[in-house]
Design an enzyme around this catalytic site. Structure first.
Site, PDB file in Angstrom:
ATOM      1  N   SER A   8       0.854  -1.196   0.000  1.00 28.57           N
ATOM      2  CA  SER A   8       0.000   0.000   0.000  1.00 28.57           C
ATOM      3  C   SER A   8       0.886   1.241   0.000  1.00 28.57           C
ATOM      4  CB  SER A   8      -0.894   0.005   1.235  1.00 28.57           C
ATOM      5  OG  SER A   8      -1.421   1.313   1.402  1.00 28.57           O
ATOM      6  N   HIS A  33      -1.261  -1.293  -4.258  1.00 30.30           N
ATOM      7  CA  HIS A  33      -2.539  -0.940  -3.618  1.00 30.30           C
ATOM      8  C   HIS A  33      -2.583   0.569  -3.368  1.00 30.30           C
ATOM      9  CE1 HIS A  33      -6.053  -2.017  -1.078  1.00 30.30           C
ATOM     10  NE2 HIS A  33      -5.640  -1.083  -0.249  1.00 30.30           N
ATOM     11  N   ASP A  35      -4.862   3.631  -1.794  1.00 28.66           N
ATOM     12  CA  ASP A  35      -5.956   3.915  -0.872  1.00 28.66           C
ATOM     13  C   ASP A  35      -6.521   5.308  -1.099  1.00 28.66           C
ATOM     14  OD1 ASP A  35      -6.154   1.564   0.883  1.00 28.66           O
ATOM     15  OD2 ASP A  35      -4.073   2.053   1.385  1.00 28.66           O
ATOM     16  N   MET A  37      -9.144   8.021   0.003  1.00 28.93           N
ATOM     17  CA  MET A  37      -9.981   8.354   1.165  1.00 28.93           C
ATOM     18  C   MET A  37     -10.545   9.759   0.988  1.00 28.93           C
ATOM     19  SD  MET A  37      -7.603   6.984   4.263  1.00 28.93           S
ATOM     20  CE  MET A  37      -6.724   5.421   4.162  1.00 28.93           C
ATOM     21  N   HIS A  66      -8.479   1.053  -3.842  1.00 28.35           N
ATOM     22  CA  HIS A  66      -9.408   0.811  -2.730  1.00 28.35           C
ATOM     23  C   HIS A  66     -10.105   2.136  -2.427  1.00 28.35           C
ATOM     24  CE1 HIS A  66      -9.682  -0.409   1.841  1.00 28.35           C
ATOM     25  NE2 HIS A  66     -10.868  -0.279   1.274  1.00 28.35           N
ATOM     26  N   MET A  68     -12.265   4.287  -0.348  1.00 27.78           N
ATOM     27  CA  MET A  68     -12.908   4.512   0.948  1.00 27.78           C
ATOM     28  C   MET A  68     -13.594   5.865   0.863  1.00 27.78           C
ATOM     29  SD  MET A  68      -9.788   3.016   3.161  1.00 27.78           S
ATOM     30  CE  MET A  68      -8.720   3.144   1.748  1.00 27.78           C
ATOM     31  N   MET A 137     -11.607  -6.054   5.561  1.00 33.58           N
ATOM     32  CA  MET A 137     -10.813  -5.077   6.327  1.00 33.58           C
ATOM     33  C   MET A 137     -10.498  -5.683   7.694  1.00 33.58           C
ATOM     34  SD  MET A 137     -10.178  -2.528   4.427  1.00 33.58           S
ATOM     35  CE  MET A 137      -9.218  -1.705   5.713  1.00 33.58           C
ATOM     36  N   ASP A 175      -6.735  -6.545   4.400  1.00 33.81           N
ATOM     37  CA  ASP A 175      -6.109  -5.218   4.425  1.00 33.81           C
ATOM     38  C   ASP A 175      -6.160  -4.649   5.836  1.00 33.81           C
ATOM     39  OD1 ASP A 175      -5.211  -2.646   3.879  1.00 33.81           O
ATOM     40  OD2 ASP A 175      -6.875  -2.118   2.547  1.00 33.81           O
TER      41      ASP A 175
END
Ligand code: DX5
Ligand code: ZN
Length: 221
Positions: A8, A33, A35, A37, A66, A68, A137, A175
């Site tokens: 990540s 990966h 992330d 957000m 991913h 979020m 998660m 994750d």
């Protein structure tokens, strides 16, 4: 089952993102990966299409995004255009999961769903056949470097059973807090894809850590 290690970049040094991604590639990482957000679904803000596009230019490895974020569908087009290979959305903010997963696939990306530690696996029963990836998660999303929540192991087992029952060979990803002391039990529970941020980037030898994590799975009974 093949082991996949997905570093990540949340834990990377953004002043030298190119070097950190090159290090992951040389170390044998399988996916990168990313992330995303939004400061709304999770209490932190990260990055969007611009960074995905940058990661895309820096590697030929699959870019595993991913999301979020609330209303993730707002970003499908631009993120796929930016080079995302996989888009994973959260069940908790996706009331029309079937439609949203179908849309991701229509755009040519692989479609994933993630569930938080407090969301039961059975909420995915009716879309189990429509996933390319199921992400459990093992921390409450929002930050890197948190401690693995042991209850995730039972959820990995349930998720594996759900995918098997649907005859789906989708990736089963875990994750959060994945490190040398937690990865083997996740693998034994049925996960095959492992996101690791802190474990890799804060390791004394980050390059060696990717292989070390993989070996802990491949050498486990
Ligand atoms: C957490 C993110 C993770 C995070 C994992 O909200 O989804 O991908 O980067 O970091 P570690 O491996 O440090 O727990
Ligand atoms: Zn993540």
């Amino acid at each position: 089952m093949t082991v996949r290690i997905a570093p990540s970049i949340l834990s990377a040094d953004f002043a030298r993102l190119g070097d950190d991604i090159a290090m992951c590639v040389e170390a044998g990482a399988d996916w990168i990966h990313v992330d995303v957000m939004d400061g709304c679904f999770v209490p932190n803000l990260t990055f969007g299409a611009k960074v995905i596009e940058t990661v895309r230019r820096l590697t030929t490895l699959p870019v595993d995004v991913h999301l979020m974020v609330v209303e993730p569908e707002k970003y499908f087009d631009s993120f796929v255009k930016a080079g995302a290979d996989l888009l994973t959305i959260h069940q908790e903010v996706s009331p029309h999961l079937h439609r949203q997963l179908t849309r991701i696939r229509e755009l040519g990306a692989k479609a994933g769903v993630s569930i938080n530690p407090s969301t039961p696996v059975h909420t995915l029963t009716d879309v189990a056949g429509d996933l390319d990836l199921l992400l459990i998660m093992s921390v409450n999303p929002g930050f890197g470097g948190q401690r693995f929540i042991p209850g995730a192991l039972e959820k990995i087992r349930q998720a594996r059973a759900l995918l098997n029952a649907a005859g789906n060979s989708a990736a089963l990803e875990v994750d959060g807090g994945v490190a040398r002391d937690t990865i083997t039990s996740c693998w034994r529970a049925g996960a095959d894809t492992f996101v690791a941020g802190n474990a890799i980037f804060a390791a004394a030898d980050p390059r060696a850590e990717v292989g070390a994590l993989r070996r802990l799975c491949s050498e486990a009974a």
